[in-house]
Write a protein that holds these residues in place. Structure first.
Motif, PDB file in Angstrom:
ATOM      1  N   ARG A 138     -47.389 -12.220 -43.391  1.00  0.00           N
ATOM      2  CA  ARG A 138     -48.508 -12.952 -42.770  1.00  0.00           C
ATOM      3  C   ARG A 138     -49.717 -12.868 -43.695  1.00  0.00           C
ATOM      4  O   ARG A 138     -50.395 -13.855 -43.931  1.00  0.00           O
ATOM      5  CB  ARG A 138     -48.847 -12.385 -41.390  1.00  0.00           C
ATOM      6  CG  ARG A 138     -47.956 -12.895 -40.291  1.00  0.00           C
ATOM      7  CD  ARG A 138     -48.700 -12.998 -38.939  1.00  0.00           C
ATOM      8  NE  ARG A 138     -48.065 -13.945 -38.046  1.00  0.00           N
ATOM      9  CZ  ARG A 138     -47.058 -13.673 -37.227  1.00  0.00           C
ATOM     10  NH1 ARG A 138     -46.562 -12.457 -37.177  1.00  0.00           N
ATOM     11  NH2 ARG A 138     -46.549 -14.609 -36.449  1.00  0.00           N
ATOM     12  N   ALA A 151     -48.723 -16.485 -44.687  1.00  0.00           N
ATOM     13  CA  ALA A 151     -48.908 -17.247 -43.451  1.00  0.00           C
ATOM     14  C   ALA A 151     -50.364 -17.327 -43.001  1.00  0.00           C
ATOM     15  O   ALA A 151     -50.783 -18.326 -42.413  1.00  0.00           O
ATOM     16  CB  ALA A 151     -48.033 -16.664 -42.337  1.00  0.00           C
ATOM     17  N   ALA A 152     -51.177 -16.283 -43.274  1.00  0.00           N
ATOM     18  CA  ALA A 152     -52.561 -16.290 -42.778  1.00  0.00           C
ATOM     19  C   ALA A 152     -53.355 -17.450 -43.363  1.00  0.00           C
ATOM     20  O   ALA A 152     -54.170 -18.066 -42.667  1.00  0.00           O
ATOM     21  CB  ALA A 152     -53.251 -14.968 -43.099  1.00  0.00           C
ATOM     22  N   SER A 179     -51.961 -20.817 -41.786  1.00  0.00           N
ATOM     23  CA  SER A 179     -52.401 -21.048 -40.401  1.00  0.00           C
ATOM     24  C   SER A 179     -53.907 -21.321 -40.335  1.00  0.00           C
ATOM     25  O   SER A 179     -54.363 -22.138 -39.531  1.00  0.00           O
ATOM     26  CB  SER A 179     -52.012 -19.883 -39.493  1.00  0.00           C
ATOM     27  OG  SER A 179     -52.578 -18.671 -39.945  1.00  0.00           O
ATOM     28  N   THR A 217     -50.173 -22.371 -34.782  1.00  0.00           N
ATOM     29  CA  THR A 217     -48.769 -21.957 -34.690  1.00  0.00           C
ATOM     30  C   THR A 217     -47.918 -22.642 -35.756  1.00  0.00           C
ATOM     31  O   THR A 217     -47.064 -22.007 -36.389  1.00  0.00           O
ATOM     32  CB  THR A 217     -48.205 -22.298 -33.294  1.00  0.00           C
ATOM     33  OG1 THR A 217     -49.022 -21.636 -32.318  1.00  0.00           O
ATOM     34  CG2 THR A 217     -46.764 -21.846 -33.148  1.00  0.00           C
ATOM     35  N   ASP A 245     -48.746 -20.987 -39.153  1.00  0.00           N
ATOM     36  CA  ASP A 245     -48.230 -19.616 -39.169  1.00  0.00           C
ATOM     37  C   ASP A 245     -46.712 -19.618 -39.372  1.00  0.00           C
ATOM     38  O   ASP A 245     -46.188 -18.932 -40.252  1.00  0.00           O
ATOM     39  CB  ASP A 245     -48.595 -18.957 -37.825  1.00  0.00           C
ATOM     40  CG  ASP A 245     -48.147 -17.513 -37.728  1.00  0.00           C
ATOM     41  OD1 ASP A 245     -48.567 -16.703 -38.588  1.00  0.00           O
ATOM     42  OD2 ASP A 245     -47.384 -17.186 -36.805  1.00  0.00           O
TER      43      ASP A 245
END
Lengths: 333, 333
Positions: free
Chosen positions: A177, A181-182, A185, A207, A210
């Motif tokens: 993340r 992913a951070a 997102s 979502t 992410d």
């Protein structure tokens, strides 16, 4: 679905659809990267920012904003913000990764590069910060400041989790993340926020980003034990040689026999790697179904990303984003 | 005014006056430095944040806010923000400076430290960013984002200006604004802004911090060619050995005879330094009046700082800030 021409289309279709916006983003990036006082800065960043990177993250911001009907200018600033943050983290990763790869044989030149990487990375962070403040949206600033903290924390966590067989799937998720992913997102979420989209849609964009980022990183980690060099731009086994605890390895370690456990201890914890070890590791990953399970998880996250799009407006960009999620996992499917 | 007991008082008096606020700042720093996911972070920062630094910058923010009658909570957040930014830049400076000092003899351990320094520095930057967003003041965010850019740009500029005899006083000013004054002036300015002080007072607080920071850095650079090791905590000649173009040297180079110019070229540009060179450099600085001129400039900036305070409310803190400006230059007066 294989890695065929059709599967390669979503990114190009997004590029074509967002070409006018992206040209403005590129112009803004060039303008804000320049430093009157420190001409070295564009030299250092040129190969990163100019050299036709995929521009995936800024494209996500533009797509999210346009999909939600945005007609203003701030999505351009936010797309540039996101690309600056990404470039800054790449520069700082250079310092961290180079030193690992060349351990024991550092050069003065390596250290000189380190200086530039650290300071120019800081410069790009501060530039990204100025750009986002210009949007005047405290909510955007909140999202991006939290993403920055998650990224930084994930990087530190990765450093301490490397070479540690106790690293489990929960830690792995936090690391990826932070690593990937951070920013995905945040990129999609701020697009929705700046467009003034309803909360349900903003949440869906978060979502989507992410899940897309997680799928993207899992696939990357999977390919490191099986993709070809040309597909992923790095060599099979890089993570193994750097003793990283990625998802396939974590799964194989969890199911290891006592004898296998000794093998993992030797190659990952002690770093004592010999001829044939990579091949043996790959055989263990296959025998425990670790590759299969990991692949299934990546596909699951791509599904999550696509499902999230349901509440967003019916729009050409929405189907491109859905196809992008498929494309990300097509590399291992 | 010499370096006597009286001259040491302003900082202690500020500490005493702001003790209750400062305790809250310290508690907030400890809380926000902690990372559930990455316990290494407080380990790395502990010696920097905990070990009783002077806390000069957060104290400036607290003093500015209180002086302008502020009664809220945000000055605590901003003081912690400023200290986090300062600590982050120290960590990144470590990477840049250590590599210079140990050039040619880097160790694996040095590189490992570099990783932590880069990533934990990034973590503190992102934490500072979260803290300032919590104040909800876009103007504060604007000031601090601009200060961050000035700091980063100054650092890069310093890197390219080092070892280059063409560095002039204008470049020097940009470097020290980035290195020191930008955070001082942002620290005082945001104190005024958060207190809702009139524009004239906010401007005065900026000028005070800017001039104080410049005086502070000039004095530091001056002491490098004359202070004792105990006074400044570093060795006389460090800047010389690192071939930095600081104000005394810039002034002496500007007045150099052709023969002296060859000397500066050899020791600064080529880095060919021999026994007795530092002493010769110090003699040149003295003979051209470069030390005297530099000292006069530092005193001038301290006067500017004090004069700016005139428009601020008559308050015990105001006279402490005035005394602080005197104290900063007392080390060379």
């Amino acid at each position: 679905m294989g890695l065929d021409e059709t599967a390669q289309k979503p990114h190009d279709r997004l590029s074509a659809h967002l070409a006018a916006d992206m040209e403005r983003v590129n112009a803004l990036i060039r303008r804000r990267m320049a430093s009157e006082h420190a001409p070295r800065i564009p030299e250092v960043t040129a190969h990163l920012v100019e050299a036709g990177g995929k521009r995936l993250r800024p494209m996500l911001t533009l797509a999210a904003a346009r999909l939600c009907g945005y007609e203003g200018d701030h999505h351009i600033r936010l797309a540039a913000t996101v690309e600056f943050i990404h470039t800054a983290t790449l520069l700082h990763d250079d310092v961290v990764d180079e030193s690992a790869q060349r351990r024991g044989r550092p050069t003065a030149n390596l250290l000189w590069d380190n200086k530039s990487s650290v300071l120019v990375g800081d410069y790009l962070f501060s530039r990204s910060f100025q750009l986002m403040v210009e949007t005047g949206s405290l909510r955007v600033l909140d999202i991006l400041s939290n993403a920055s903290a998650t990224i930084a924390e994930g990087e530190v966590l990765q450093l301490s989790a490397a070479q540690d067989l106790r690293t489990d799937e929960a830690i792995y998720m936090k690391v990826i993340r932070g690593k990937t992913a951070a920013l995905f997102s945040a990129a999609t979420e701020v697009g929705g926020v700046i467009a003034g989209a309803p909360e349900e849609q903003v949440g869906a964009l978060f979502t989507y980003g992410d899940a897309l980022g997680i799928a993207f990183q899992i696939v990357d980690d999977l390919l490191d034990y099986g993709g070809s060099t040309t597909t992923i731009g790095k060599n099979v086994g890089d993570d193994f040689r750097e003793r990283k605890l990625t998802l396939p390895v974590i799964k194989a370690v969890a199911k290891a026999t006592p004898e296998e456990r000794e093998f993992w201890k030797r190659v990952i914890e002690k770093g004592d790697q010999r001829e044939g070890d990579l091949e043996h590791a790959m055989a263990l990953l296959a025998s425990h179904g670790a590759m299969e399970e990991t692949r299934a998880e990546a596909l699951g996250w791509a599904q999550t990303a696509k499902a999230a799009l349901a509440v967003l407006p019916d729009h050409a960009l929405r189907s491109m984003l859905a196809d992008l999620a498929d494309y990300v996992v097509a590399r291992v499917n």
